[in-house]
Design an enzyme around this catalytic site. Structure first.
Site, PDB file in Angstrom:
ATOM      1  N   LYS A 186       2.873 -50.121 -41.755  1.00  0.00           N
ATOM      2  CA  LYS A 186       3.959 -49.192 -41.432  1.00  0.00           C
ATOM      3  C   LYS A 186       4.704 -49.576 -40.165  1.00  0.00           C
ATOM      4  O   LYS A 186       4.259 -50.406 -39.368  1.00  0.00           O
ATOM      5  CB  LYS A 186       3.419 -47.757 -41.367  1.00  0.00           C
ATOM      6  N   ARG A 214      -5.886 -46.081 -46.940  1.00  0.00           N
ATOM      7  CA  ARG A 214      -5.011 -46.522 -48.039  1.00  0.00           C
ATOM      8  C   ARG A 214      -4.260 -47.760 -47.562  1.00  0.00           C
ATOM      9  O   ARG A 214      -3.499 -47.695 -46.605  1.00  0.00           O
ATOM     10  CB  ARG A 214      -4.036 -45.398 -48.400  1.00  0.00           C
TER      11      ARG A 214
END
Length: 274
Positions: free
Chosen positions: A213, A252
């Site tokens: 991210k 995840r």
């Protein structure tokens, strides 16, 4: 969700043309299934199949297009015996995916985008990943305003949990996700990661989705520039280790092997500590 003596590792399978990291890589069903099986070989405990990008600024796709992307993959994966999660905010898609062989619903809106999702999950009795969410991807950046991000995210997740339980969802099947990067700026993401204990205090397992991210990209930026998403896997694995050490139930990730090694190190560290 599977039972393990360590933090679980969920492998990401985006069958989308526009996801921030791997958009367009797995639109072909055969290639998507091949990649999922490779993630399983790397040790993934769960495969999370998503047919709609939730990257910042992403536009929604029609439900029939989301179904067209995910259902063939789920149907081909189901006979392998792997635990399959459907990453969707739509009850219609969740219903069809569960019928096709999925076992878990991962809803980045926590049931807020589609009121029918609560009925779907309560009726199916499946594990339900509930993410902190304030607005759709196209406008979520405008909602990244907090006085105390940890307290506010925890409070809003508590409200969602209470509402879901009141509507018939089994609380024992709920997993909470702080929603890193969703209506959050990098300092917010780091604060949430540093205070996972306050999220775990809500009484439900916590899933951490930090993989590749932008807050990691911002941290790793040098005068040469910001590393692209695929060059953030080492940093992702570091977060996986720290999250596992802090008691996260699941991470995840796009690249499974390094994060699986990381959570194993964290678990052994914890076992060996006084």
């Amino acid at each position: 969700m599977p039972v393990r003596d360590r933090c679980l590792v969920m492998g990401i399978l985006n069958v989308t043309p526009d996801s921030f990291s791997d958009g367009g890589s797995y639109l072909d069903t055969a290639r998507a299934v091949e990649h999922a099986l490779a993630l399983i070989d790397q040790g993934a405990d769960v495969i999370d199949v998503g047919g709609e990008s939730t990257r910042p600024g992403a536009h929604r796709v029609p439900p029939d297009e989301e179904l067209r992307r995910v259902l063939p993959v789920i149907r081909d994966l189901a006979p392998t015996g792997v635990t399959i999660s459907i990453d969707t905010t739509r009850a219609e898609v969740a219903d069809a995916a569960l019928a096709a062989g999925a076992h878990v619903v991962n809803d980045t809106s926590g049931g807020l985008a589609d009121p029918g999702m609560v009925r779907c999950v309560a009726g199916a009795g499946v594990p339900y990943v509930v993410m902190h969410w304030r607005a759709p991807s196209i406008e979520m950046a405008r909602h990244a305003n907090y006085d105390d991000v940890v307290a506010e995210v925890a409070g809003e997740l508590r409200q969602r949990l209470d509402a879901l339980v009141a509507a018939g969802v089994d609380p024992e099947r709920v997993v909470l996700d702080p929603g890193l990067g969703f209506a959050k700026r990098p300092p917010h993401d780091w604060q949430l990661l540093a205070h996972l204990d306050e999220l775990r205090a809500l009484g439900r397992p916590v899933l951490v989705g930090a993989s590749r991210k932008s807050f990691l990209g911002a941290l790793l930026t040098t005068p040469a520039g910001t590393p692209p998403p695929r060059e953030r896997d080492a940093a992702t694995a570091a977060v996986s280790a720290l999250a596992a050490a802090a008691g996260a139930y699941c991470v995840r990730v796009h690249e499974v092997r390094s994060s699986l090694d990381a959570v194993r190190v964290a678990e052994e560290w914890a076992r060996s500590s006084p």
